[in-house]
Design a protein around this motif. Structure first.
Motif, PDB file in Angstrom:
ATOM      1  N   THR A 155       5.479  -2.311  -3.005  1.00  5.79           N
ATOM      2  CA  THR A 155       4.211  -1.600  -3.064  1.00  5.79           C
ATOM      3  C   THR A 155       3.148  -2.526  -3.632  1.00  5.79           C
ATOM      4  O   THR A 155       3.341  -3.091  -4.712  1.00  5.79           O
ATOM      5  CB  THR A 155       4.342  -0.331  -3.912  1.00  5.79           C
ATOM      6  N   LEU A 174      -1.889   8.427   4.276  1.00  3.12           N
ATOM      7  CA  LEU A 174      -0.818   9.409   4.122  1.00  3.12           C
ATOM      8  C   LEU A 174      -1.373  10.825   4.134  1.00  3.12           C
ATOM      9  O   LEU A 174      -2.133  11.195   3.236  1.00  3.12           O
ATOM     10  CB  LEU A 174      -0.087   9.131   2.800  1.00  3.12           C
ATOM     11  N   VAL A 233      -4.116   6.057  -1.323  1.00  3.87           N
ATOM     12  CA  VAL A 233      -2.766   5.667  -0.923  1.00  3.87           C
ATOM     13  C   VAL A 233      -2.750   5.268   0.553  1.00  3.87           C
ATOM     14  O   VAL A 233      -3.295   5.977   1.390  1.00  3.87           O
ATOM     15  CB  VAL A 233      -1.770   6.822  -1.145  1.00  3.87           C
ATOM     16  N   SER A 242      -1.514  14.604   3.343  1.00  2.00           N
ATOM     17  CA  SER A 242      -1.054  15.122   2.059  1.00  2.00           C
ATOM     18  C   SER A 242       0.186  16.010   2.181  1.00  2.00           C
ATOM     19  O   SER A 242       0.825  16.306   1.175  1.00  2.00           O
ATOM     20  CB  SER A 242      -2.180  15.897   1.362  1.00  2.00           C
ATOM     21  N   ASP A 243       0.523  16.410   3.394  1.00  2.00           N
ATOM     22  CA  ASP A 243       1.727  17.234   3.538  1.00  2.00           C
ATOM     23  C   ASP A 243       2.824  16.489   4.299  1.00  2.00           C
ATOM     24  O   ASP A 243       3.706  17.109   4.888  1.00  2.00           O
ATOM     25  CB  ASP A 243       1.395  18.543   4.257  1.00  2.00           C
ATOM     26  N   MET A 244       2.767  15.164   4.266  1.00  2.00           N
ATOM     27  CA  MET A 244       3.720  14.387   5.047  1.00  2.00           C
ATOM     28  C   MET A 244       4.484  13.391   4.180  1.00  2.00           C
ATOM     29  O   MET A 244       3.941  12.824   3.231  1.00  2.00           O
ATOM     30  CB  MET A 244       2.952  13.619   6.124  1.00  2.00           C
ATOM     31  N   GLU A 245       5.769  13.193   4.512  1.00  2.00           N
ATOM     32  CA  GLU A 245       6.539  12.166   3.818  1.00  2.00           C
ATOM     33  C   GLU A 245       6.054  10.785   4.249  1.00  2.00           C
ATOM     34  O   GLU A 245       5.696  10.588   5.410  1.00  2.00           O
ATOM     35  CB  GLU A 245       8.033  12.302   4.147  1.00  2.00           C
ATOM     36  N   MET A 246       6.100   9.851   3.327  1.00  2.00           N
ATOM     37  CA  MET A 246       5.592   8.515   3.614  1.00  2.00           C
ATOM     38  C   MET A 246       6.395   7.837   4.729  1.00  2.00           C
ATOM     39  O   MET A 246       5.840   7.183   5.599  1.00  2.00           O
ATOM     40  CB  MET A 246       5.663   7.675   2.354  1.00  2.00           C
ATOM     41  N   THR A 293       1.974   0.985   0.115  1.00  2.00           N
ATOM     42  CA  THR A 293       3.414   0.757   0.196  1.00  2.00           C
ATOM     43  C   THR A 293       3.731   0.100   1.532  1.00  2.00           C
ATOM     44  O   THR A 293       3.303   0.582   2.572  1.00  2.00           O
ATOM     45  CB  THR A 293       4.165   2.082   0.034  1.00  2.00           C
ATOM     46  N   ILE A 349      -3.517   1.796  -3.168  1.00  2.00           N
ATOM     47  CA  ILE A 349      -2.144   1.393  -3.470  1.00  2.00           C
ATOM     48  C   ILE A 349      -1.400   1.477  -2.142  1.00  2.00           C
ATOM     49  O   ILE A 349      -1.277   2.560  -1.576  1.00  2.00           O
ATOM     50  CB  ILE A 349      -1.479   2.372  -4.459  1.00  2.00           C
TER      51      ILE A 349
END
Lengths: 263, 263
Positions: free
Chosen positions: B85, B55, B21, B57-61, B129, B127
């Motif tokens: 995306t 990203l 991601v 793994s503990d963060m908002e996009m 975004t 992928i």
DNA sequence: TCAAAAGTGTTTCCAATACACCCATGA
DNA sequence: TCATGGGTGTATTGGAAACACTTTTGA
């Protein structure tokens, strides 16, 4: 997953999926003057879900969405567009009550030999890209499968409990539909080939959520120049019979590229 | 990556990223009547890239996108919205010439002990975004880092070679900007606090890509009722001095929620 | 002949457009 | 005083909206 072949295949497939990536489809279908969403109810689970799935590592996402829709409706060539990607940390199976219950109930059906793999899979953080689809509800042949006991059209005004963030996904798809109404093939995709002007008007009204003036609607639509007029429809009611119309594909696509102006 | 601490840290971070991601930001900045995009040029690479990243793994996009922008511009509270995306199988580092060269050149700088891990990481299917950001170009303090030797505003009419599908990302962001012009904080985000009406008009013209009538533009804008008029701006030119305007935040947000009507 | 819904007409209003006119400014 | 760009005025056009009138249909 007591069905051996299904469970074994599914677990084998896990290795072919892109981890952490999923997709969900908000499928709008129009029927009897009501806008519906296609929803699934899984066995042993007390909440509904959007049709969705995972992404095979050698497959385009859009194709994956088409596959999901084909399995559920038997239809190909569906109008389909990506509208948002959901990635919140708070969209997991452990975030709301419906989802917690759902995963627990499903887990109880897993065979021991699969348990570890499946638990790990479903507790990943998933980034889910959401698609919006428009189809003529009555054309779809809704089909359940081993996991799902029901696959139905549910009116958007009467949504049941949904897992994960699927309620939000539907909400956002509706917003998108409303804002983009001039740029989407609303009539073409959601209505049968032949329809009356009041069919079309009711459809628009169910999307924009307000009454429209009958006379103005008719004139405005016809002035677009994308309709062919056919024979009258004798309803058997004691009133003037309405004409049936269809959409002239060529002119329609020309117009869509510019954006149908309609408010 | 000859800089030990940077390379070691980066490789350690790989384990904290969500695999597969990524996110990319198309940052529009307006300056001297020209619409620009923020682009980076990495060392040893002959092509440019959008600012982007992975990203945690503990963060908002969305937060990750804000972090990326903060690092590059020193600005917080930037207008930022997800618009698409990108997930095509054909967007990898091996797909076009620029990207192939870029990865080869970068690879040549990797230390042997990191090579396997990094190669594996960059050859995943990603992928990505994409986010669209609007900022006032002159407010940004553009900063390079260990990997990038340049970080600059590039006019959208004069884009260089770009890696991966970044050219398509910019193209699509421009389309989005054009279509959504009535729903985005164009003037508020892209212009300084005080500006003249012709500043605003030139900005709109650079987005919709056509000339607008001066008189009509002025009257239409002022009729929106979101502007405060200030002192005149003495330019030193031999013509009538224009008024300066600013945007009344409260009224503006009210109007944005309804969508500014402008064509 | 009546009610109900469809089709069409009329009027009003306002936004969009095109363009004209005068004003302020510094060379 | 002149060229230049800024601010404002005006006439025209066309669509949106509200609503009235006529037509068709089966009861």
């Amino acid at each position: 997953m007591k069905n051996k072949s299904f469970a074994d295949n599914f677990v084998k497939d896990l290795l072919r999926f892109v981890p952490g990536v999923s997709l969900d489809c908000v499928v709008f279908g129009y029927r009897d003057g009501i806008l519906n969403v296609l929803l699934l109810k899984h066995r042993n689970v007390d909440a509904w879900t959007l049709p969705g799935g995972f992404l095979l590592s050698d497959m385009e996402m859009q194709d994956a969405a088409h596959d999901i829709l084909y399995k559920r409706t038997g239809l190909q060539d569906i109008f389909l567009t990506q509208y948002h990607t959901f990635s919140s940390l708070h969209r997991g199976w452990d975030v709301n009550e419906q989802s917690r219950l759902a995963i627990a109930q499903v887990q109880s059906t897993w065979e021991v030999k699969h348990k570890e793999l499946l638990t790990k899979w479903f507790h990943q953080r998933f980034i889910s890209t959401a698609y919006l689809a428009l189809i003529e509800a009555d054309k779809a042949l809704l089909t359940t499968d081993y996991l799902s006991e029901r696959c139905e059209w549910i009116p958007i005004t009467d949504l049941p409990n949904l897992v994960l963030d699927h309620a939000q996904m539907i909400q956002m798809a509706l917003e998108y539909l409303k804002v983009q109404i001039n740029y989407l093939p609303i009539g073409k995709s959601l209505l049968p080939d032949k329809f009356t002007m009041s069919d079309l008007q009711t459809l628009y009204e169910s999307i924009v959520q307000r009454k429209l003036d009958r006379g103005n609607f008719q004139r405005k639509m016809l002035k677009l120049g994308i309709f062919k007029r056919h024979e009258k429809l004798m309803t058997g009611a004691s009133n003037k019979a309405p004409f049936l119309y269809s959409i002239d594909d060529q002119r329609y696509h020309l117009l869509l590229s510019e954006g149908i102006r309609f408010r």
